[in-house]
Design an enzyme around this catalytic site. Structure first.
Site, mmCIF file in Angstrom:
data_model
loop_
_atom_site.group_PDB
_atom_site.id
_atom_site.type_symbol
_atom_site.label_atom_id
_atom_site.label_comp_id
_atom_site.label_asym_id
_atom_site.label_seq_id
_atom_site.Cartn_x
_atom_site.Cartn_y
_atom_site.Cartn_z
ATOM 1 N N ASP A 159 102.340 36.734 74.784
ATOM 2 C CA ASP A 159 102.139 36.459 73.358
ATOM 3 C C ASP A 159 103.523 36.397 72.766
ATOM 4 O O ASP A 159 103.564 35.788 71.749
ATOM 5 C CB ASP A 159 101.476 37.364 72.906
ATOM 6 C CG ASP A 159 100.208 37.607 73.873
ATOM 7 O OD1 ASP A 159 99.327 36.786 73.835
ATOM 8 O OD2 ASP A 159 100.003 38.674 74.269
ATOM 9 N N HIS A 187 96.301 42.654 73.668
ATOM 10 C CA HIS A 187 96.246 41.280 74.174
ATOM 11 C C HIS A 187 94.815 40.526 74.089
ATOM 12 O O HIS A 187 94.209 40.577 74.864
ATOM 13 C CB HIS A 187 96.754 41.237 75.510
ATOM 14 C CG HIS A 187 96.733 40.048 76.270
ATOM 15 N ND1 HIS A 187 97.432 38.781 75.534
ATOM 16 C CD2 HIS A 187 96.045 39.574 77.296
ATOM 17 C CE1 HIS A 187 97.018 37.831 76.576
ATOM 18 N NE2 HIS A 187 96.178 38.139 77.209
HETATM 19 P P1 NAX Z 1 92.829 34.179 89.460
HETATM 20 O O1 NAX Z 1 91.389 34.043 89.542
HETATM 21 O O2 NAX Z 1 93.495 32.928 89.972
HETATM 22 O O3 NAX Z 1 93.400 35.200 90.422
HETATM 23 C C1 NAX Z 1 92.983 36.595 90.469
HETATM 24 C C2 NAX Z 1 93.216 37.254 91.725
HETATM 25 O O4 NAX Z 1 92.924 38.551 91.929
HETATM 26 C C3 NAX Z 1 92.162 36.570 92.649
HETATM 27 O O5 NAX Z 1 92.991 36.139 94.155
HETATM 28 C C4 NAX Z 1 91.107 37.512 93.404
HETATM 29 O O6 NAX Z 1 90.877 37.599 94.561
HETATM 30 C C5 NAX Z 1 92.279 38.946 93.139
HETATM 31 N N1 NAX Z 1 91.418 40.395 92.584
HETATM 32 C C6 NAX Z 1 90.305 40.420 92.414
HETATM 33 N N2 NAX Z 1 89.972 41.822 92.182
HETATM 34 C C7 NAX Z 1 90.972 42.107 92.907
HETATM 35 C C8 NAX Z 1 91.263 43.628 93.623
HETATM 36 N N3 NAX Z 1 90.316 44.641 93.166
HETATM 37 N N4 NAX Z 1 92.414 43.810 94.215
HETATM 38 C C9 NAX Z 1 93.237 42.976 94.432
HETATM 39 N N5 NAX Z 1 93.004 41.634 94.005
HETATM 40 C C10 NAX Z 1 91.882 41.071 93.259
HETATM 41 O O7 NAX Z 1 93.471 34.852 87.891
HETATM 42 P P2 NAX Z 1 94.991 34.302 87.497
HETATM 43 O O8 NAX Z 1 94.816 33.102 86.672
HETATM 44 O O9 NAX Z 1 95.991 34.611 88.312
HETATM 45 O O10 NAX Z 1 94.942 35.586 86.478
HETATM 46 C C11 NAX Z 1 95.079 36.930 86.496
HETATM 47 C C12 NAX Z 1 94.656 37.652 85.363
HETATM 48 O O11 NAX Z 1 95.449 37.681 84.629
HETATM 49 C C13 NAX Z 1 93.221 37.428 84.883
HETATM 50 O O12 NAX Z 1 92.796 38.644 84.629
HETATM 51 C C14 NAX Z 1 93.801 36.527 83.564
HETATM 52 O O13 NAX Z 1 92.879 36.890 82.534
HETATM 53 C C15 NAX Z 1 94.992 37.722 83.393
HETATM 54 N N6 NAX Z 1 95.983 37.075 82.363
HETATM 55 C C16 NAX Z 1 96.648 37.656 81.473
HETATM 56 C C17 NAX Z 1 97.500 37.391 80.342
HETATM 57 C C18 NAX Z 1 98.565 38.417 79.754
HETATM 58 O O14 NAX Z 1 99.334 37.648 78.907
HETATM 59 N N7 NAX Z 1 98.195 39.586 79.774
HETATM 60 C C19 NAX Z 1 97.955 35.938 80.518
HETATM 61 C C20 NAX Z 1 97.351 35.004 81.658
HETATM 62 C C21 NAX Z 1 96.033 35.606 82.241
HETATM 63 O O15 NAX Z 1 95.085 35.029 81.592
#
Ligand code: NAX
Length: 328
Positions: A159, A187
Protein backbone atom coordinates in the site's frame (compact mmCIF):
# COMPACT_ATOMS: atom_id res chain seq x y z
CA UNK A 1 30.53 -16.69 2.28
CA UNK A 2 28.81 -16.47 5.66
CA UNK A 3 26.38 -18.94 7.27
CA UNK A 4 23.12 -19.15 5.32
CA UNK A 5 20.15 -17.19 6.64
CA UNK A 6 17.14 -19.51 6.94
CA UNK A 7 14.03 -17.95 5.44
CA UNK A 8 10.65 -19.67 5.66
CA UNK A 9 7.93 -18.96 3.12
CA UNK A 10 4.42 -20.33 3.57
CA UNK A 11 2.03 -20.70 0.66
CA UNK A 12 5.16 -21.20 -1.40
CA UNK A 13 3.36 -22.85 -4.33
CA UNK A 14 0.96 -19.92 -4.69
CA UNK A 15 1.03 -16.89 -6.98
CA UNK A 16 3.02 -14.61 -4.67
CA UNK A 17 5.35 -17.49 -3.85
CA UNK A 18 6.14 -17.95 -7.52
CA UNK A 19 7.52 -14.44 -7.69
CA UNK A 20 8.92 -14.21 -4.18
CA UNK A 21 11.06 -17.35 -4.13
CA UNK A 22 13.11 -16.45 -7.20
CA UNK A 23 13.83 -12.96 -5.92
CA UNK A 24 14.80 -14.27 -2.47
CA UNK A 25 17.04 -16.92 -4.03
CA UNK A 26 18.74 -14.42 -6.33
CA UNK A 27 19.86 -12.19 -3.45
CA UNK A 28 17.21 -9.44 -3.57
CA UNK A 29 16.76 -9.64 0.20
CA UNK A 30 20.19 -10.39 1.61
CA UNK A 31 22.52 -9.22 -1.15
CA UNK A 32 25.09 -11.12 -3.21
CA UNK A 33 27.36 -12.12 -0.31
CA UNK A 34 24.89 -13.77 2.04
CA UNK A 35 23.64 -17.27 1.21
CA UNK A 36 19.99 -18.05 1.81
CA UNK A 37 18.35 -21.34 2.73
CA UNK A 38 14.69 -21.55 1.79
CA UNK A 39 12.22 -23.44 3.98
CA UNK A 40 8.97 -23.80 2.11
CA UNK A 41 5.67 -24.73 3.75
CA UNK A 42 2.60 -25.82 1.84
CA UNK A 43 -0.52 -27.84 2.44
CA UNK A 44 -0.18 -31.48 1.40
CA UNK A 45 -2.11 -31.25 -1.91
CA UNK A 46 0.15 -28.41 -3.10
CA UNK A 47 3.45 -30.19 -2.38
CA UNK A 48 3.70 -31.67 -5.86
CA UNK A 49 3.32 -28.26 -7.48
CA UNK A 50 5.90 -26.96 -5.02
CA UNK A 51 8.33 -29.69 -6.11
CA UNK A 52 8.01 -28.27 -9.62
CA UNK A 53 8.85 -24.79 -8.37
CA UNK A 54 11.90 -26.19 -6.59
CA UNK A 55 13.02 -27.83 -9.85
CA UNK A 56 12.88 -24.38 -11.43
CA UNK A 57 14.82 -22.87 -8.54
CA UNK A 58 17.48 -25.54 -9.08
CA UNK A 59 17.54 -24.73 -12.78
CA UNK A 60 18.38 -21.10 -12.07
CA UNK A 61 21.68 -22.15 -10.38
CA UNK A 62 21.52 -19.09 -8.13
CA UNK A 63 24.94 -18.62 -6.48
CA UNK A 64 23.30 -17.37 -3.26
CA UNK A 65 20.86 -20.27 -2.86
CA UNK A 66 22.43 -22.60 -0.29
CA UNK A 67 19.54 -25.06 0.00
CA UNK A 68 15.80 -25.64 -0.20
CA UNK A 69 13.62 -27.76 2.06
CA UNK A 70 9.92 -28.25 1.55
CA UNK A 71 7.19 -29.80 3.66
CA UNK A 72 3.70 -29.66 5.12
CA UNK A 73 4.72 -29.79 8.79
CA UNK A 74 5.33 -26.33 10.25
CA UNK A 75 7.45 -27.58 13.16
CA UNK A 76 9.89 -29.21 10.75
CA UNK A 77 9.91 -26.43 8.15
CA UNK A 78 10.28 -23.61 10.71
CA UNK A 79 13.09 -25.32 12.61
CA UNK A 80 15.84 -22.76 13.20
CA UNK A 81 14.43 -20.13 10.81
CA UNK A 82 15.60 -16.53 11.15
CA UNK A 83 12.84 -14.98 9.08
CA UNK A 84 9.32 -16.24 8.37
CA UNK A 85 7.30 -14.79 5.52
CA UNK A 86 3.76 -16.01 6.12
CA UNK A 87 2.09 -15.69 2.73
CA UNK A 88 -0.24 -18.69 2.59
CA UNK A 89 -3.74 -17.93 3.83
CA UNK A 90 -7.32 -18.91 3.25
CA UNK A 91 -9.02 -16.58 0.76
CA UNK A 92 -12.63 -15.54 1.20
CA UNK A 93 -14.82 -18.02 -0.68
CA UNK A 94 -18.33 -17.48 -2.03
CA UNK A 95 -20.85 -16.88 0.74
CA UNK A 96 -18.15 -16.76 3.41
CA UNK A 97 -18.83 -14.27 6.22
CA UNK A 98 -16.01 -12.35 7.86
CA UNK A 99 -16.27 -14.56 10.95
CA UNK A 100 -15.81 -17.68 8.79
CA UNK A 101 -12.78 -16.10 7.14
CA UNK A 102 -11.21 -15.20 10.47
CA UNK A 103 -11.88 -18.66 11.82
CA UNK A 104 -10.39 -20.39 8.78
CA UNK A 105 -7.28 -18.24 9.02
CA UNK A 106 -7.08 -18.77 12.75
CA UNK A 107 -6.76 -22.46 11.90
CA UNK A 108 -3.62 -21.57 9.93
CA UNK A 109 -1.98 -18.77 11.92
CA UNK A 110 -2.54 -20.12 15.46
CA UNK A 111 -0.63 -23.38 14.79
CA UNK A 112 2.02 -21.53 12.76
CA UNK A 113 2.53 -19.10 15.67
CA UNK A 114 2.88 -22.06 18.06
CA UNK A 115 5.35 -23.80 15.74
CA UNK A 116 7.49 -20.66 15.42
CA UNK A 117 7.41 -20.28 19.20
CA UNK A 118 8.68 -23.82 19.57
CA UNK A 119 11.36 -24.14 16.90
CA UNK A 120 12.37 -20.81 15.28
CA UNK A 121 15.79 -19.25 15.85
CA UNK A 122 16.34 -16.74 18.66
CA UNK A 123 16.42 -13.82 16.21
CA UNK A 124 13.20 -14.81 14.38
CA UNK A 125 11.30 -12.04 12.59
CA UNK A 126 7.84 -12.73 11.20
CA UNK A 127 6.03 -10.90 8.41
CA UNK A 128 2.45 -11.76 7.53
CA UNK A 129 1.37 -11.08 3.94
CA UNK A 130 -1.60 -13.48 3.86
CA UNK A 131 -4.94 -11.74 4.40
CA UNK A 132 -6.47 -10.53 6.63
CA UNK A 133 -2.81 -9.75 7.27
CA UNK A 134 -3.02 -7.58 10.40
CA UNK A 135 -5.32 -9.91 12.30
CA UNK A 136 -3.49 -13.01 11.09
CA UNK A 137 -0.31 -11.46 12.52
CA UNK A 138 -2.15 -10.79 15.79
CA UNK A 139 -3.21 -14.45 15.93
CA UNK A 140 0.33 -15.71 15.22
CA UNK A 141 1.83 -13.29 17.80
CA UNK A 142 -0.71 -14.27 20.45
CA UNK A 143 0.17 -17.93 19.97
CA UNK A 144 3.91 -17.35 20.33
CA UNK A 145 4.32 -16.09 23.90
CA UNK A 146 8.10 -16.63 24.02
CA UNK A 147 8.85 -14.53 20.95
CA UNK A 148 9.00 -10.77 21.63
CA UNK A 149 5.88 -9.09 20.20
CA UNK A 150 8.06 -6.65 18.30
CA UNK A 151 9.18 -9.53 16.07
CA UNK A 152 5.74 -9.79 14.45
CA UNK A 153 4.59 -7.56 11.63
CA UNK A 154 2.09 -7.43 8.78
CA UNK A 155 2.60 -6.12 5.29
CA UNK A 156 1.36 -2.63 4.42
CA UNK A 157 4.43 -1.90 2.32
CA UNK A 158 2.55 -2.69 -0.88
CA UNK A 159 0.00 0.00 0.00
CA UNK A 160 2.91 2.31 0.87
CA UNK A 161 4.57 1.67 -2.49
CA UNK A 162 1.27 2.17 -4.31
CA UNK A 163 0.80 5.52 -2.54
CA UNK A 164 4.31 6.65 -3.51
CA UNK A 165 3.74 5.65 -7.11
CA UNK A 166 0.35 7.43 -7.36
CA UNK A 167 1.74 10.63 -5.83
CA UNK A 168 4.85 10.62 -8.03
CA UNK A 169 2.67 10.18 -11.13
CA UNK A 170 0.35 13.01 -10.08
CA UNK A 171 3.26 15.41 -9.60
CA UNK A 172 5.37 14.13 -12.49
CA UNK A 173 8.38 13.39 -10.29
CA UNK A 174 10.47 10.23 -9.88
CA UNK A 175 9.43 7.98 -6.98
CA UNK A 176 12.83 8.67 -5.40
CA UNK A 177 11.67 12.25 -4.65
CA UNK A 178 8.92 11.02 -2.32
CA UNK A 179 9.73 10.44 1.34
CA UNK A 180 7.88 10.00 4.64
CA UNK A 181 4.85 8.26 3.15
CA UNK A 182 2.56 6.67 5.73
CA UNK A 183 -0.20 4.10 5.58
CA UNK A 184 -2.18 4.07 8.83
CA UNK A 185 -4.45 1.32 10.13
CA UNK A 186 -5.52 -1.92 8.51
CA UNK A 187 -4.41 -3.49 5.22
CA UNK A 188 -7.94 -3.24 3.87
CA UNK A 189 -10.14 -0.74 2.07
CA UNK A 190 -10.27 1.34 5.30
CA UNK A 191 -6.51 2.01 5.29
CA UNK A 192 -5.46 5.66 5.36
CA UNK A 193 -2.63 6.76 3.05
CA UNK A 194 -1.47 10.08 4.54
CA UNK A 195 -0.10 12.91 2.40
CA UNK A 196 0.00 15.46 5.22
CA UNK A 197 3.33 14.15 6.50
CA UNK A 198 4.76 12.89 3.21
CA UNK A 199 7.30 15.01 1.37
CA UNK A 200 8.12 15.63 -2.27
CA UNK A 201 11.69 16.83 -2.77
CA UNK A 202 11.57 17.95 0.87
CA UNK A 203 8.31 19.90 0.48
CA UNK A 204 5.05 18.92 2.18
CA UNK A 205 3.18 16.60 -0.22
CA UNK A 206 -0.36 17.82 0.55
CA UNK A 207 0.78 21.39 -0.16
CA UNK A 208 2.62 20.34 -3.30
CA UNK A 209 -0.58 18.64 -4.55
CA UNK A 210 -2.66 21.67 -3.51
CA UNK A 211 -5.89 19.87 -4.35
CA UNK A 212 -7.81 18.54 -1.35
CA UNK A 213 -10.46 17.08 -3.64
CA UNK A 214 -7.88 14.92 -5.49
CA UNK A 215 -6.33 13.90 -2.18
CA UNK A 216 -9.63 12.87 -0.57
CA UNK A 217 -11.62 11.60 -3.55
CA UNK A 218 -9.02 10.22 -5.97
CA UNK A 219 -5.74 9.49 -4.21
CA UNK A 220 -7.05 7.76 -1.08
CA UNK A 221 -9.60 5.49 -2.82
CA UNK A 222 -7.19 4.69 -5.67
CA UNK A 223 -4.56 3.44 -3.21
CA UNK A 224 -7.07 1.70 -0.95
CA UNK A 225 -8.84 -0.07 -3.83
CA UNK A 226 -5.80 -0.80 -5.98
CA UNK A 227 -5.94 -4.51 -5.18
CA UNK A 228 -9.48 -4.72 -6.56
CA UNK A 229 -8.48 -2.74 -9.68
CA UNK A 230 -5.69 -5.23 -10.35
CA UNK A 231 -8.05 -8.19 -9.98
CA UNK A 232 -10.43 -6.48 -12.40
CA UNK A 233 -7.68 -5.91 -14.99
CA UNK A 234 -5.53 -9.01 -14.58
CA UNK A 235 -8.13 -11.54 -13.59
CA UNK A 236 -6.13 -12.46 -10.50
CA UNK A 237 -4.80 -10.61 -7.49
CA UNK A 238 -1.50 -8.72 -7.23
CA UNK A 239 1.35 -11.16 -7.00
CA UNK A 240 4.69 -9.79 -8.25
CA UNK A 241 4.10 -6.42 -6.58
CA UNK A 242 3.08 -8.13 -3.34
CA UNK A 243 6.24 -10.28 -3.48
CA UNK A 244 8.35 -7.20 -4.16
CA UNK A 245 6.79 -5.33 -1.25
CA UNK A 246 7.31 -8.33 1.04
CA UNK A 247 11.02 -8.21 0.18
CA UNK A 248 11.15 -4.41 0.64
CA UNK A 249 9.53 -4.82 4.07
CA UNK A 250 11.91 -7.55 5.22
CA UNK A 251 14.98 -5.79 3.79
CA UNK A 252 14.12 -2.57 5.60
CA UNK A 253 13.61 -4.52 8.82
CA UNK A 254 17.04 -6.12 8.52
CA UNK A 255 18.95 -3.17 7.09
CA UNK A 256 17.19 -0.08 8.48
CA UNK A 257 15.61 3.07 7.11
CA UNK A 258 17.68 5.87 5.57
CA UNK A 259 18.22 9.08 7.54
CA UNK A 260 15.30 11.46 7.06
CA UNK A 261 12.82 8.87 5.83
CA UNK A 262 10.49 6.22 7.19
CA UNK A 263 8.35 3.33 5.92
CA UNK A 264 4.90 1.92 6.72
CA UNK A 265 4.83 -1.31 8.70
CA UNK A 266 1.99 -2.92 10.58
CA UNK A 267 3.35 -3.52 14.07
CA UNK A 268 1.98 -4.00 17.56
CA UNK A 269 0.63 -0.73 18.97
CA UNK A 270 1.94 0.72 22.21
CA UNK A 271 -0.97 3.15 22.23
CA UNK A 272 0.78 5.70 19.97
CA UNK A 273 -1.58 8.04 18.09
CA UNK A 274 -4.56 6.70 20.04
CA UNK A 275 -4.32 3.24 18.43
CA UNK A 276 -5.43 0.74 21.08
CA UNK A 277 -2.50 -1.11 22.62
CA UNK A 278 -1.89 -4.60 21.28
CA UNK A 279 -3.52 -4.14 17.88
CA UNK A 280 -1.29 -4.77 14.88
CA UNK A 281 -1.78 -1.55 12.96
CA UNK A 282 0.14 0.26 10.26
CA UNK A 283 2.30 3.16 11.42
CA UNK A 284 5.17 5.27 10.16
CA UNK A 285 8.26 3.49 11.47
CA UNK A 286 11.99 3.92 11.38
CA UNK A 287 14.27 0.91 11.73
CA UNK A 288 17.79 0.73 13.18
CA UNK A 289 19.79 -2.36 14.15
CA UNK A 290 16.91 -4.66 13.24
CA UNK A 291 14.45 -2.95 15.61
CA UNK A 292 11.56 -0.77 14.49
CA UNK A 293 10.24 2.30 16.30
CA UNK A 294 7.02 4.16 15.66
CA UNK A 295 7.74 7.74 14.54
CA UNK A 296 6.51 10.00 17.32
CA UNK A 297 5.19 13.54 17.52
CA UNK A 298 3.34 13.91 14.19
CA UNK A 299 0.43 16.34 14.30
CA UNK A 300 -2.80 14.62 13.33
CA UNK A 301 -5.52 16.97 12.06
CA UNK A 302 -9.26 16.22 12.22
CA UNK A 303 -9.40 14.78 8.69
CA UNK A 304 -6.57 12.32 9.41
CA UNK A 305 -7.94 11.55 12.89
CA UNK A 306 -11.27 10.45 11.43
CA UNK A 307 -9.61 8.23 8.83
CA UNK A 308 -7.19 6.62 11.29
CA UNK A 309 -9.96 6.02 13.84
CA UNK A 310 -12.18 4.34 11.24
CA UNK A 311 -9.48 1.90 10.17
CA UNK A 312 -8.40 1.18 13.73
CA UNK A 313 -12.03 0.55 14.70
CA UNK A 314 -12.10 -2.19 12.05
CA UNK A 315 -8.95 -3.74 13.55
CA UNK A 316 -10.53 -3.63 17.02
CA UNK A 317 -13.63 -5.39 15.68
CA UNK A 318 -11.48 -8.08 14.07
CA UNK A 319 -9.64 -8.53 17.38
CA UNK A 320 -12.95 -8.93 19.23
CA UNK A 321 -14.10 -11.49 16.66
CA UNK A 322 -10.96 -13.64 16.97
CA UNK A 323 -11.10 -13.34 20.76
CA UNK A 324 -14.66 -14.66 20.71
CA UNK A 325 -13.49 -17.52 18.51
CA UNK A 326 -10.84 -18.34 21.13
CA UNK A 327 -8.01 -17.77 18.64
CA UNK A 328 -6.12 -15.28 20.80
P1 NAX B 1 -2.59 -18.21 -3.77
O1 NAX B 1 -3.95 -18.74 -3.47
O2 NAX B 1 -2.06 -18.22 -5.15
O3 NAX B 1 -1.54 -19.00 -2.85
C1 NAX B 1 -1.74 -19.26 -1.51
C2 NAX B 1 -1.01 -20.53 -1.19
O4 NAX B 1 -1.10 -20.74 0.21
C3 NAX B 1 -1.61 -21.76 -1.87
O5 NAX B 1 -0.61 -22.43 -2.61
C4 NAX B 1 -2.13 -22.60 -0.70
O6 NAX B 1 -1.99 -23.99 -0.93
C5 NAX B 1 -1.20 -22.12 0.42
N1 NAX B 1 -1.69 -22.39 1.77
C6 NAX B 1 -2.97 -22.38 2.21
N2 NAX B 1 -3.02 -22.75 3.50
C7 NAX B 1 -1.76 -22.97 3.88
C8 NAX B 1 -1.16 -23.41 5.10
N3 NAX B 1 -1.91 -23.69 6.18
N4 NAX B 1 0.19 -23.54 5.13
C9 NAX B 1 0.92 -23.30 4.06
N5 NAX B 1 0.43 -22.92 2.87
C10 NAX B 1 -0.90 -22.75 2.79
O7 NAX B 1 -2.57 -16.74 -3.13
P2 NAX B 1 -1.53 -15.56 -3.40
O8 NAX B 1 -2.00 -14.76 -4.53
O9 NAX B 1 -0.16 -16.09 -3.40
O10 NAX B 1 -1.80 -14.66 -2.11
C11 NAX B 1 -1.44 -15.12 -0.81
C12 NAX B 1 -2.03 -14.23 0.25
O11 NAX B 1 -1.55 -12.90 0.13
C13 NAX B 1 -3.57 -14.10 0.17
O12 NAX B 1 -4.10 -14.19 1.47
C14 NAX B 1 -3.75 -12.70 -0.37
O13 NAX B 1 -5.00 -12.16 -0.01
C15 NAX B 1 -2.61 -11.98 0.28
N6 NAX B 1 -2.22 -10.68 -0.29
C16 NAX B 1 -1.76 -9.76 0.58
C17 NAX B 1 -1.32 -8.52 0.16
C18 NAX B 1 -0.79 -7.53 1.13
O14 NAX B 1 -0.42 -6.43 0.69
N7 NAX B 1 -0.72 -7.79 2.43
C19 NAX B 1 -1.40 -8.13 -1.27
C20 NAX B 1 -1.47 -9.31 -2.19
C21 NAX B 1 -2.33 -10.44 -1.70
O15 NAX B 1 -3.67 -10.12 -1.97
Amino acid sequence: MSTPVKVAVTGAAGQIGYSLLFRLASGALLGPDTPIELRLLEITPALKALEGVVMELDDCAFPTLAGVEIGDDATKVFDGVNLALLVGARPRGPGMERGDLLEANGGIFAPQGKALNEVAAEDIRVTVTGNPANTNALIAMSNAPDIPQSRFSALTRLDHNRAISQLAAKLGVPVTEITKMTIWGNHSATQYPDLFHAEVSGRNAAEAVGDQDWLANTFIPTVAKRGAAIIEARGSSSAASAASATIDHARTWLQGTPEGDWVSMSVVSDGSYGVAEGLISSFPVTVANGEWSIVQGLDIDDFSRGKIDASVAELAEEREAVKELGLI
